[in-house]
Design a protein around this motif. Structure first.
Motif, PDB file in Angstrom:
ATOM      1  N   ALA A   1       0.836  -1.202   0.000  1.00 37.24           N
ATOM      2  CA  ALA A   1       0.000   0.000   0.000  1.00 37.24           C
ATOM      3  C   ALA A   1       0.873   1.256   0.000  1.00 37.24           C
ATOM      4  CB  ALA A   1      -0.928  -0.009   1.213  1.00 37.24           C
ATOM      5  N   LEU A   2       2.024   1.205   0.703  1.00 38.86           N
ATOM      6  CA  LEU A   2       2.981   2.315   0.639  1.00 38.86           C
ATOM      7  C   LEU A   2       3.462   2.504  -0.795  1.00 38.86           C
ATOM      8  CD1 LEU A   2       5.033   4.387   1.742  1.00 38.86           C
ATOM      9  CD2 LEU A   2       6.508   2.448   2.376  1.00 38.86           C
ATOM     10  N   LEU A   3       3.749   1.415  -1.491  1.00 32.96           N
ATOM     11  CA  LEU A   3       4.174   1.505  -2.885  1.00 32.96           C
ATOM     12  C   LEU A   3       3.121   2.210  -3.727  1.00 32.96           C
ATOM     13  CD1 LEU A   3       5.735   0.714  -5.486  1.00 32.96           C
ATOM     14  CD2 LEU A   3       4.503  -1.462  -5.403  1.00 32.96           C
ATOM     15  N   ILE A   4       1.857   1.843  -3.561  1.00 30.15           N
ATOM     16  CA  ILE A   4       0.801   2.466  -4.370  1.00 30.15           C
ATOM     17  C   ILE A   4       0.695   3.954  -4.044  1.00 30.15           C
ATOM     18  CG2 ILE A   4      -1.645   2.419  -4.961  1.00 30.15           C
ATOM     19  CD1 ILE A   4       0.080  -0.005  -5.906  1.00 30.15           C
ATOM     20  N   ALA A   5       0.839   4.307  -2.771  1.00 28.10           N
ATOM     21  CA  ALA A   5       0.837   5.734  -2.410  1.00 28.10           C
ATOM     22  C   ALA A   5       2.006   6.457  -3.079  1.00 28.10           C
ATOM     23  CB  ALA A   5       0.899   5.878  -0.895  1.00 28.10           C
ATOM     24  N   LEU A   6       3.183   5.828  -3.101  1.00 30.99           N
ATOM     25  CA  LEU A   6       4.354   6.432  -3.747  1.00 30.99           C
ATOM     26  C   LEU A   6       4.116   6.604  -5.246  1.00 30.99           C
ATOM     27  CD1 LEU A   6       7.346   7.335  -3.578  1.00 30.99           C
ATOM     28  CD2 LEU A   6       7.973   4.943  -3.981  1.00 30.99           C
ATOM     29  N   LEU A   7       3.526   5.597  -5.883  1.00 28.00           N
ATOM     30  CA  LEU A   7       3.207   5.726  -7.305  1.00 28.00           C
ATOM     31  C   LEU A   7       2.191   6.842  -7.547  1.00 28.00           C
ATOM     32  CD1 LEU A   7       2.988   1.952  -8.275  1.00 28.00           C
ATOM     33  CD2 LEU A   7       4.734   3.580  -9.012  1.00 28.00           C
ATOM     34  N   GLY A   8       1.260   7.020  -6.598  1.00 27.75           N
ATOM     35  CA  GLY A   8       0.332   8.142  -6.697  1.00 27.75           C
ATOM     36  C   GLY A   8       1.054   9.470  -6.638  1.00 27.75           C
ATOM     37  N   HIS A   9       1.977   9.600  -5.692  1.00 29.86           N
ATOM     38  CA  HIS A   9       2.782  10.820  -5.586  1.00 29.86           C
ATOM     39  C   HIS A   9       3.533  11.088  -6.881  1.00 29.86           C
ATOM     40  CE1 HIS A   9       6.704  12.783  -4.961  1.00 29.86           C
ATOM     41  NE2 HIS A   9       6.051  13.575  -4.132  1.00 29.86           N
ATOM     42  N   HIS A  10       4.201  10.054  -7.403  1.00 30.36           N
ATOM     43  CA  HIS A  10       4.997  10.236  -8.610  1.00 30.36           C
ATOM     44  C   HIS A  10       4.116  10.570  -9.813  1.00 30.36           C
ATOM     45  CE1 HIS A  10       8.523   9.165  -6.486  1.00 30.36           C
ATOM     46  NE2 HIS A  10       9.219   8.705  -7.514  1.00 30.36           N
ATOM     47  N   GLY A  11       3.001   9.863  -9.954  1.00 29.34           N
ATOM     48  CA  GLY A  11       2.124  10.142 -11.078  1.00 29.34           C
ATOM     49  C   GLY A  11       1.581  11.556 -11.045  1.00 29.34           C
ATOM     50  N   ALA A  12       1.228  12.021  -9.852  1.00 31.38           N
ATOM     51  CA  ALA A  12       0.669  13.371  -9.707  1.00 31.38           C
ATOM     52  C   ALA A  12       1.666  14.450 -10.103  1.00 31.38           C
ATOM     53  CB  ALA A  12       0.219  13.592  -8.262  1.00 31.38           C
ATOM     54  N   HIS A  13       2.958  14.155  -9.949  1.00 27.59           N
ATOM     55  CA  HIS A  13       3.987  15.143 -10.254  1.00 27.59           C
ATOM     56  C   HIS A  13       4.737  14.844 -11.550  1.00 27.59           C
ATOM     57  CE1 HIS A  13       3.500  15.784  -5.810  1.00 27.59           C
ATOM     58  NE2 HIS A  13       3.411  17.018  -6.264  1.00 27.59           N
ATOM     59  N   GLY A  14       4.220  13.897 -12.330  1.00 22.25           N
ATOM     60  CA  GLY A  14       4.831  13.641 -13.630  1.00 22.25           C
ATOM     61  C   GLY A  14       6.170  12.942 -13.567  1.00 22.25           C
ATOM     62  N   ILE A  15       6.405  12.176 -12.505  1.00 25.64           N
ATOM     63  CA  ILE A  15       7.665  11.452 -12.337  1.00 25.64           C
ATOM     64  C   ILE A  15       7.443   9.992 -12.716  1.00 25.64           C
ATOM     65  CG2 ILE A  15       9.497  10.824 -10.695  1.00 25.64           C
ATOM     66  CD1 ILE A  15       8.538  13.184  -8.959  1.00 25.64           C
ATOM     67  N   PRO A  16       8.309   9.396 -13.533  1.00 22.91           N
ATOM     68  CA  PRO A  16       8.108   7.999 -13.928  1.00 22.91           C
ATOM     69  C   PRO A  16       8.003   7.061 -12.732  1.00 22.91           C
ATOM     70  CG  PRO A  16       9.754   9.005 -15.340  1.00 22.91           C
ATOM     71  CD  PRO A  16       9.458  10.007 -14.241  1.00 22.91           C
ATOM     72  N   GLY A  17       7.173   6.038 -12.887  1.00 22.93           N
ATOM     73  CA  GLY A  17       6.990   5.048 -11.824  1.00 22.93           C
ATOM     74  C   GLY A  17       7.807   3.797 -12.032  1.00 22.93           C
ATOM     75  N   THR A  18       8.620   3.771 -13.095  1.00 18.87           N
ATOM     76  CA  THR A  18       9.535   2.662 -13.333  1.00 18.87           C
ATOM     77  C   THR A  18      10.955   3.210 -13.360  1.00 18.87           C
ATOM     78  OG1 THR A  18       9.118   2.907 -15.716  1.00 18.87           O
ATOM     79  CG2 THR A  18       7.892   1.193 -14.549  1.00 18.87           C
ATOM     80  N   LEU A  19      11.920   2.309 -13.185  1.00 21.43           N
ATOM     81  CA  LEU A  19      13.320   2.711 -13.054  1.00 21.43           C
ATOM     82  C   LEU A  19      14.052   2.608 -14.386  1.00 21.43           C
ATOM     83  CD1 LEU A  19      14.090   0.821  -9.728  1.00 21.43           C
ATOM     84  CD2 LEU A  19      13.607   3.263  -9.994  1.00 21.43           C
TER      85      LEU A  19
END
Length: 402
Positions: free
Chosen positions: A333-351
């Motif tokens: 669930a922490l991972l999904i929250a982090l992906l939400g943060h990244h998506g909201a700010h236009g940051i890729p969610g993959t490395l």
């Protein structure tokens, strides 16, 4: 930014929820700080849980069943979010993984499509918050596996310590991320709890063999284990992905044959499937330069599986994520929250790998997720630093200052 993240895996045992405050470190904006305000599990409505199990492969289902489930899963996630928000305050964004119904992998390992259901409009309607969802399809569109997504979190938390680490998640499917080495390596390893849970449910109607009570009384069938280990998936190189479409409720019967399966008692079958999971995970990790293993996911609640995995990994030490200050039960669930943060700010969610491709095998790292409603984040205050790449994630204690 406060994000409520929600995740349900292939085991369907509950909806994992985390509420996380994300802030940029004032001294080093490339460091993101996360203060976890809540981690927990909300129950599935029993009727929805049963309906989901009824349509998962190899069961047939028509488009009407999937359509109704898309709405029902949306309602279930909306209810989980509303309950947590009522207890722990508001949020700026909800990020939801939804429930995977189908992950379409071809014989050569290419992923053609992936489907996670759970109507985001119903979550937004219930909570009056914007919802980021559909977290895998952008990667698949770019040629990736769409899985696993955990490497983003694993690299930011554990990739800077100088110790090559296999970060292991044992859910319905087991997967790993290798961090702290020259290159991030990730992929699915094989069945985690999927085959075990399917066998228990078919024989007893229960969702799982709690504390391996039944499996502990059984004996591993070496002939059955050898047959199951011939599965071609285990020989594919990483990155690779799979799901319950392949390791479904009828998989063991197809592999062993009716007569051989019927010759096994339930305890012997479960003991054999525990050994299968332990062996396939250990073999996958042995192909990497990992010097330690950090595990999370529902599978670490199975004491027999942990014992067998530790024995096969020896001398590589096996740790729970909790040992390193990472909540093992709340990590997804922490991972999904982090992906939400990244998506909201236009940051890729993959490395990004050294050749410019993504860790999933996609042509490039991409921003993940779709937003409902489309204008939902228009009023979100955003500093210049919020859009910078993140190189490190620090988990602050729950009581730390925001």
């Amino acid at each position: 930014m406060r994000v409520l993240g929600m995740m349900s895996g292939t085991s369907l045992d509950g909806i994992d929820v985390a509420v996380v405050d994300f802030t940029r470190d004032a001294a080093d904006p490339s460091t993101l700080r996360a203060r976890m305000l809540h981690t927990g599990e909300e129950p599935w409505p029993r009727a929805t849980q049963d309906a989901l199990r009824a349509v998962l492969p190899p069961a047939p289902a028509d488009v009407a069943a999937w359509n109704r489930l898309h709405a029902a899963v949306g309602d279930a996630f909306a209810g989980a979010a509303a309950a947590v928000l009522a207890r722990h305050g508001g949020a700026d964004l909800i990020a939801t993984h939804g429930q995977t119904l189908h992950h379409d992998v071809t014989e050569d390992g290419t992923v053609r499509a992936t489907l996670q259901i759970g109507d985001a409009s119903r979550i937004a309607e219930t909570t009056s918050l914007p919802v980021l969802w559909d977290l895998r399809t952008a990667d698949v569109a770019a040629g990736g596996q769409g899985a696993p997504l955990a490497p983003l979190l694993d690299q930011l938390l554990l990739g800077t310590g100088g110790i090559p680490t296999a970060v292991l998640n044992i859910g319905g499917i087991s997967n790993l991320t290798l961090v702290g080495a020259e290159e991030v390596l990730a992929g699915d390893l094989g069945p985690g709890n999927a085959l075990l849970d399917a066998a228990v449910h078919a024989a007893t109607g229960r969702g799982a063999d709690l504390d391996a009570e039944i499996a502990r009384t059984g004996t591993v069938s070496r002939s059955a284990l050898e047959t199951l280990l011939r599965e071609p998936f285990y020989a594919r190189p990483l990155p690779r992905s799979t799901g319950r479409e392949h390791f479904d409720g009828g998989y063991v019967r197809r592999q062993l044959g009716e007569q051989a399966l019927e010759a096994l008692t339930l305890p012997d079958l479960l003991a054999t499937l525990v050994e299968l999971t332990a062996v396939t995970i250990a073999r996958g990790i042995e192909r990497t330069p990992a010097r330690r293993v950090v595990a999370s996911g529902g599978g670490i609640r199975n004491p027999l599986l942990l014992e067998r995995l530790a024995a096969h990994l020896d001398p590589i030490p096996l740790h729970s994520a909790d040992d390193l200050g990472i909540p093992a039960d709340g990590k997804e669930a922490l991972l999904i929250a982090l992906l939400g943060h990244h998506g909201a700010h236009g940051i890729p969610g993959t490395l990004e790998r050294p050749d410019g491709t993504a860790h999933t095998g996609a042509r490039r790292p991409v921003v993940l997720g779709s937003l409902t409603p489309p204008h939902g984040l228009r009023t979100l205050d955003s500093a210049e630093t919020d859009h910078l790449p993140v190189h490190r994630l620090v988990l602050d204690p729950p009581g730390a200052e925001a």
